[in-house]
Design a protein around this motif. Structure first.
Motif, PDB file in Angstrom:
ATOM      1  N   PRO A  40       5.148  37.717 -32.472  1.00 31.95           N
ATOM      2  CA  PRO A  40       4.004  37.323 -31.633  1.00 31.95           C
ATOM      3  C   PRO A  40       4.400  36.386 -30.506  1.00 31.95           C
ATOM      4  CG  PRO A  40       3.937  36.200 -33.760  1.00 31.95           C
ATOM      5  CD  PRO A  40       5.060  37.189 -33.832  1.00 31.95           C
ATOM      6  N   LYS A  41       5.614  35.831 -30.575  1.00 31.67           N
ATOM      7  CA  LYS A  41       6.016  34.885 -29.532  1.00 31.67           C
ATOM      8  C   LYS A  41       6.755  35.565 -28.382  1.00 31.67           C
ATOM      9  CE  LYS A  41       7.985  31.817 -32.291  1.00 31.67           C
ATOM     10  NZ  LYS A  41       8.569  30.520 -32.702  1.00 31.67           N
ATOM     11  N   GLU A  42       6.970  36.872 -28.496  1.00 32.56           N
ATOM     12  CA  GLU A  42       7.696  37.600 -27.451  1.00 32.56           C
ATOM     13  C   GLU A  42       6.814  38.722 -26.908  1.00 32.56           C
ATOM     14  OE1 GLU A  42      10.623  36.650 -26.471  1.00 32.56           O
ATOM     15  OE2 GLU A  42      11.279  35.331 -28.109  1.00 32.56           O
ATOM     16  N   ILE A  43       7.228  39.286 -25.793  1.00 29.73           N
ATOM     17  CA  ILE A  43       6.477  40.374 -25.167  1.00 29.73           C
ATOM     18  C   ILE A  43       7.428  41.542 -24.907  1.00 29.73           C
ATOM     19  CG2 ILE A  43       5.275  41.064 -23.033  1.00 29.73           C
ATOM     20  CD1 ILE A  43       4.040  38.286 -22.970  1.00 29.73           C
ATOM     21  N   GLY A  44       6.924  42.771 -25.065  1.00 38.92           N
ATOM     22  CA  GLY A  44       7.719  43.961 -24.747  1.00 38.92           C
ATOM     23  C   GLY A  44       8.844  44.175 -25.752  1.00 38.92           C
ATOM     24  N   ARG A 110      -3.068  45.456 -21.766  1.00 37.67           N
ATOM     25  CA  ARG A 110      -3.545  44.312 -20.984  1.00 37.67           C
ATOM     26  C   ARG A 110      -2.355  43.524 -20.419  1.00 37.67           C
ATOM     27  NH1 ARG A 110      -6.640  41.228 -24.734  1.00 37.67           N
ATOM     28  NH2 ARG A 110      -4.904  39.774 -24.723  1.00 37.67           N
ATOM     29  N   GLN A 111      -1.340  43.347 -21.249  1.00 37.89           N
ATOM     30  CA  GLN A 111      -0.149  42.613 -20.792  1.00 37.89           C
ATOM     31  C   GLN A 111       0.524  43.342 -19.630  1.00 37.89           C
ATOM     32  OE1 GLN A 111       1.902  42.430 -24.577  1.00 37.89           O
ATOM     33  NE2 GLN A 111       1.334  40.295 -24.905  1.00 37.89           N
ATOM     34  N   ARG A 112       0.534  44.683 -19.707  1.00 34.85           N
ATOM     35  CA  ARG A 112       1.138  45.449 -18.616  1.00 34.85           C
ATOM     36  C   ARG A 112       0.414  45.150 -17.306  1.00 34.85           C
ATOM     37  NH1 ARG A 112      -0.232  51.449 -19.012  1.00 34.85           N
ATOM     38  NH2 ARG A 112      -2.219  50.468 -18.567  1.00 34.85           N
ATOM     39  N   ASP A 113      -0.933  45.151 -17.376  1.00 34.20           N
ATOM     40  CA  ASP A 113      -1.703  44.907 -16.158  1.00 34.20           C
ATOM     41  C   ASP A 113      -1.529  43.475 -15.673  1.00 34.20           C
ATOM     42  OD1 ASP A 113      -2.468  47.478 -16.468  1.00 34.20           O
ATOM     43  OD2 ASP A 113      -4.449  47.016 -17.309  1.00 34.20           O
ATOM     44  N   GLU A 114      -1.538  42.515 -16.613  1.00 36.27           N
ATOM     45  CA  GLU A 114      -1.489  41.106 -16.205  1.00 36.27           C
ATOM     46  C   GLU A 114      -0.107  40.678 -15.742  1.00 36.27           C
ATOM     47  OE1 GLU A 114      -5.085  39.528 -19.114  1.00 36.27           O
ATOM     48  OE2 GLU A 114      -3.024  38.919 -19.512  1.00 36.27           O
ATOM     49  N   LEU A 115       0.910  41.201 -16.397  1.00 35.10           N
ATOM     50  CA  LEU A 115       2.269  40.717 -16.134  1.00 35.10           C
ATOM     51  C   LEU A 115       3.098  41.709 -15.333  1.00 35.10           C
ATOM     52  CD1 LEU A 115       2.919  39.449 -19.789  1.00 35.10           C
ATOM     53  CD2 LEU A 115       2.200  38.059 -17.854  1.00 35.10           C
ATOM     54  N   LEU A 120       5.580  48.440 -20.865  1.00 37.77           N
ATOM     55  CA  LEU A 120       4.441  48.410 -21.778  1.00 37.77           C
ATOM     56  C   LEU A 120       3.444  49.524 -21.460  1.00 37.77           C
ATOM     57  CD1 LEU A 120       3.757  44.578 -22.008  1.00 37.77           C
ATOM     58  CD2 LEU A 120       4.886  46.051 -23.669  1.00 37.77           C
ATOM     59  N   PRO A 121       2.678  50.031 -22.404  1.00 36.73           N
ATOM     60  CA  PRO A 121       2.819  49.777 -23.836  1.00 36.73           C
ATOM     61  C   PRO A 121       4.048  50.479 -24.418  1.00 36.73           C
ATOM     62  CG  PRO A 121       1.126  51.439 -23.457  1.00 36.73           C
ATOM     63  CD  PRO A 121       1.603  50.978 -22.109  1.00 36.73           C
ATOM     64  N   LEU A 122       4.565  49.943 -25.506  1.00 41.51           N
ATOM     65  CA  LEU A 122       5.796  50.498 -26.106  1.00 41.51           C
ATOM     66  C   LEU A 122       5.530  51.800 -26.844  1.00 41.51           C
ATOM     67  CD1 LEU A 122       7.408  47.238 -27.553  1.00 41.51           C
ATOM     68  CD2 LEU A 122       7.923  48.378 -25.389  1.00 41.51           C
ATOM     69  N   TYR A 123       4.253  52.027 -27.173  1.00 40.59           N
ATOM     70  CA  TYR A 123       3.910  53.282 -27.853  1.00 40.59           C
ATOM     71  C   TYR A 123       2.490  53.685 -27.489  1.00 40.59           C
ATOM     72  CZ  TYR A 123       2.507  49.671 -31.291  1.00 40.59           C
ATOM     73  OH  TYR A 123       2.013  48.566 -31.914  1.00 40.59           O
ATOM     74  N   ASN A 124       2.134  54.900 -27.867  1.00 45.40           N
ATOM     75  CA  ASN A 124       0.819  55.408 -27.484  1.00 45.40           C
ATOM     76  C   ASN A 124       0.019  55.841 -28.715  1.00 45.40           C
ATOM     77  OD1 ASN A 124       1.768  57.952 -28.302  1.00 45.40           O
ATOM     78  ND2 ASN A 124       2.709  58.272 -26.294  1.00 45.40           N
ATOM     79  N   LYS A 125      -1.168  56.359 -28.450  1.00 43.74           N
ATOM     80  CA  LYS A 125      -2.067  56.761 -29.553  1.00 43.74           C
ATOM     81  C   LYS A 125      -1.419  57.791 -30.472  1.00 43.74           C
ATOM     82  CE  LYS A 125      -6.809  55.832 -28.254  1.00 43.74           C
ATOM     83  NZ  LYS A 125      -7.613  56.143 -27.055  1.00 43.74           N
TER      84      LYS A 125
END
Ligand code: ZN
Ligand code: ZN
Length: 458
Positions: A40-44, A110-115, A120-125
């Protein structure tokens, strides 16, 4: 001669901390992955376990201990590469996994859009559906066998308390027997009975060490801590303030709502507005279904109606004050950035009438951990909001952790008379306590505190 079958163990976590759980076990001919979480402390990519270490060879089995994202979050990446591998889990986890992963997918979008992170995302539905289809539920206490005769591997899951669906894992192969605690709580919660682990001997135990840094205070039982929490909530409300309870959406929120409901029934708290945030509320329905279908939980969705729980359309701005007086049960539990609890804390931290009450473990590097380490009156920075304020609200921690005390864990492990103990799921100081304590109490036990990415024979 009948040689002792080897057991190789590789910690796939990128760092020696709680991070992204992932443990590769090679037992005789079997390759087994336990959990694939997200830090949870990292992204991507940095938030995933080092899945390259799984190599090209097929995986025989994946076992999911529970659905907190630090154990589940990267499973779709594994399922994509190993679509034929069954994923064993408890029945409650089968209900929860896809829902938790969908939330994780939304967070990544959301992270993809904000950052502006294109990875991202690393996976899909589709990947989430693949996980869902690969899940094989195994009721607690039942044993599943793999292979034939003398090459037979057997797996049994045991209720681990902690959160709905949490499981400890017994693996037996010829004369090797290994027990993996996963995240465990021995004490009963209102909504979930404590762990019921096997009381037999194992040659190897893989132990979580979350609370290794925390000394047990025999004066503080769980019920006493609940009473202290309810009193603080009561006092804050009666002085006109609001209370923020940062909680994990999975498990904690439903437990805290139940505690509040019980306290209001007992007239220990007045009827005030109770606010909760999205995912935790959604999971109420899942918990209700699990309680009805598996008997693994004492929970009902009627708690929402009884408390009159509502959501906030818009979170107040930093420094904006508490808004309507009430109790705010918001995720995340460690007040991680971009979450409702982070935003609401920024609104009330300079309000002396308000209280922020932490009810679980906070990693020292998270905003929650940093706030707990900031003395009253000193300034605190909400980094992503670029907002600094002196700590004027009452900030307190209550020991309602979802993890067992270090002494309980050590007692459980030692009573199993193991030859080897492996330390996982803890920051370096927490592991050190176990390491040092075991050197004194059981010097003959081989203790391994695995360096990430290194393969150990145990
Ligand atoms: Zn957990
Ligand atoms: Zn965990």
């Amino acid at each position: 001669m009948d040689k002792e079958p080897f057991v190789n163990l590789t910690d796939l976590n990128r760092q020696r901390r709680i991070g992204a759980s992932g443990l590769l076990l090679e037992i005789g001919p079997y390759r087994i992955l336990i959990d694939a979480g997200m830090d949870p402390k990292e992204i991507g990519r940095a938030s995933t376990p080092n899945l390259h270490l799984l190599g090209e060879a097929p995986l025989d089995l994946i076992i999911l201990t529970h659905c907190h994202l630090d154990h589940l979050g990267s499973l779709p990446l594994v399922a994509r590469r190993h679509p034929q591998t069954p994923i064993l889990c408890s029945r409650p986890s089968q209900y929860l996994a896809a829902r938790m992963l969908k939330n994780s997918l939304n967070v990544m979008k959301r992270q993809r859009d904000e950052l502006g992170l294109a990875e991202l995302p690393l996976y899909n539905k589709g990947d989430i559906n693949a996980v869902d289809e690969a899940l094989h539920p195994l009721p607690y206490g039942d044993t599943r066998h793999f292979g034939h005769n003398e090459r037979d591997l057997s797996v049994t899951l045991y209720a681990a308390g902690h959160v709905a669906g949490a499981a400890g894992i017994k693996l037996s192969y010829r004369h090797r027997s290994i027990f993996i605690t996963g995240d465990v709580l021995f004490t009963n919660q209102r909504t979930l009975p404590g762990a019921s682990f096997p009381e037999e001997d194992f040659d190897t135990i893989v132990l979580e060490t979350t609370r290794g840094r925390t000394e047990r205070n025999p004066e503080k039982t769980r019920e006493q801590e609940v009473a202290r929490l309810i009193k603080t909530v009561h006092d804050t409300l009666s002085h006109g303030g609001s209370v923020l309870l940062p909680v994990f959406a999975l498990g904690r929120m439903q437990e805290i709502l139940t505690l509040l409901r019980d306290a209001i029934r007992a007239r220990e708290l007045p009827q005030v507005p109770v606010f909760a945030s999205g995912l935790g509320l959604d999971l109420v329905d899942y918990f209700d279904a699990i309680a009805r279908k598996t008997n693994a939980l004492n929970f009902g969705r009627s708690v929402l109606k009884e408390l009159g729980v509502r959501t906030l359309d818009r979170l107040p701005a930093a420094g904006g004050g508490p808004g309507q007086q009430g109790i705010y049960v918001f995720s995340s539990g460690m007040m991680v950035e971009h979450t409702p609890s982070y935003h609401y804390a920024s609104a009330i931290l300079n309000e002396p009438s308000c209280t922020i009450a932490f009810v679980g473990y906070c990693d020292p590097d998270t905003p929650g951990g940093k706030l707990l380490a900031t003395p009253h009156g000193e300034s605190f920075l909400f980094e992503t909001l670029d907002y600094t304020t002196p700590v004027r609200a009452h900030v307190e921690q209550y020991d309602l952790s979802g993890h067992a005390d270090r002494e309980e864990l050590l007692d459980y492990a030692l009573a199993r008379d193991p030859r080897a103990i492996v330390l996982t799921h803890g920051d370096p100081e927490s592991r050190e306590w176990f390491d040092e304590e075991l050197a004194i109490r059981a010097p003959n036990i081989k203790v391994t505190d695995p360096e990430p990415g290194v393969t150990y024979q145990v």
